[in-house]
Motif scaffolding. Structure first.
Motif: not given
Length: 339
Positions: A72-75, A258-260, A291-294, A300-301
């Motif tokens: 979810i955090g990555a999404a 939405g999936f998150g 990719p770093v953002t993901a 973070l989550l």
């Protein structure tokens, strides 16, 4: 050439460091909670040699929740990065713009009309919830895009329209909440504030593949986001079908959000903060900072979930509230800095 090699080394180092931090925090989080489990017992349980109690706590409760937190955090983080790139607005985020609330509204409708109780979501319901969340997110995104369009998309207008749509969906959600029984009302309120409520293997097996299929596609389209940032005319001159690519990317961002939301509720600000931190670390090149953002979003989550479970134990703070507390000051800073 040397500069490119340095950037590649920095990217490899950053990705490796984030992966190690996630692994360390994952192990620590498995140990922490209302029921404390010694690190050695954690490893024993993971290898099938733990006690029945430890296996119940780790395998049935903690592992699914933590795996969902990672995906979810990555999404949400990648969704925010795509929205910022497509709209050219550094303040764009699926939570702030109302996309999360649109998805949440559709999920609340589904539970209210078809499931009857948030405690009684069937296996078939779990299969349908991501679809309803996607439809709600797409509806919200369409409304925002249509209302914000005026000879193009103005970044400030986009934010203001998004906040308005967010408030509208939020008001309708409250109407349906008031029609629920008190227990479901409280559960819906907690979920909408950001709560990984689908902490079971059914949600993991349904939500995770959907997100993990979309993330590589987003990374593959990184070069398109780079060209869109140069301006529409330049992108067209370089052979990019701007409107078509923009719609594809928006759909990917909306689907990820939405999936998150289907499994994690209305977690705001994560899609704003993670891309900004990643951009500071890696620069504006999307091939590297997406990719770093993901990984940053996952980290973070997971941090927020660990804090939420333990800081006031045995009472749990919804993960969305922890993310908001950690991220709101940064959002205010960006808002004040924006011209």
């Amino acid at each position: 050439m040397n500069n490119e090699k340095l950037k590649q080394k920095r990217f490899t180092f950053t990705m490796s460091l984030l992966a190690i931090l996630i692994l360390i925090l994952f192990i620590i989080s498995l140990n922490m909670g209302v029921v404390r489990i010694a690190p050695l017992d954690v490893f024993k349980t993971l290898f099938g040699m733990g006690s029945p109690r430890d296996e119940l706590v780790l395998v049935d409760f903690r592992l699914p929740r933590m795996l969902l937190a990672l995906v979810i955090g990555a999404a949400l983080a990648v969704s925010g990065a795509i929205l910022q790139g497509v709209s050219k607005n550094d303040l764009a985020d699926p939570g702030i713009l109302g996309i999360n609330t649109g998805a949440g509204f559709a999920v609340i409708l589904f539970i209210y009309f078809f499931q009857g109780s948030m405690n009684n979501v069937s296996t078939f319901g779990i299969l349908l919830m991501p679809l309803f969340a996607l439809m709600g997110a797409v509806t919200a995104a369409f409304l925002i895009y249509a209302l914000a369009w005026k000879k193009g998309i103005d970044p400030v207008r986009l934010i203001l329209v998004g906040i308005g749509v967010n408030s509208g969906f939020g008001a309708v959600i409250i109407i349906f909440q008031l029609k629920m029984n008190p227990q479901d009302f409280m559960q819906a309120a907690v979920w909408l504030s950001g709560d990984i409520w689908g902490a079971n293997w059914k949600f993991v097996s349904i939500i995770s593949p959907l997100i993990l299929l979309l993330l590589p596609f987003a990374f593959y389209k990184s070069h398109v986001l780079n060209l869109l940032n140069l301006g529409d005319q330049v992108a067209i001159g370089l052979g990019i079908r701007v409107e078509r690519e923009r719609r594809f990317l928006l759909l990917v961002a909306v689907a990820l959000a939405g999936f998150g939301v289907a499994a994690g509720g209305g977690i705001a600000f994560l899609g704003l903060v993670a891309p900004h931190i990643a951009k500071r670390l890696m620069g504006p090149k999307h091939q590297m900072f997406l990719p770093v953002t993901a990984l940053l979003g996952s980290l973070l989550l997971l941090v927020a979930d660990t804090l939420g479970k333990n800081i006031l134990a045995p009472t749990e703070i919804p993960v969305g509230i922890v993310v908001a507390i950690l991220s709101a000051p940064y959002f205010i800073y960006l808002l004040m800095k924006a011209k």
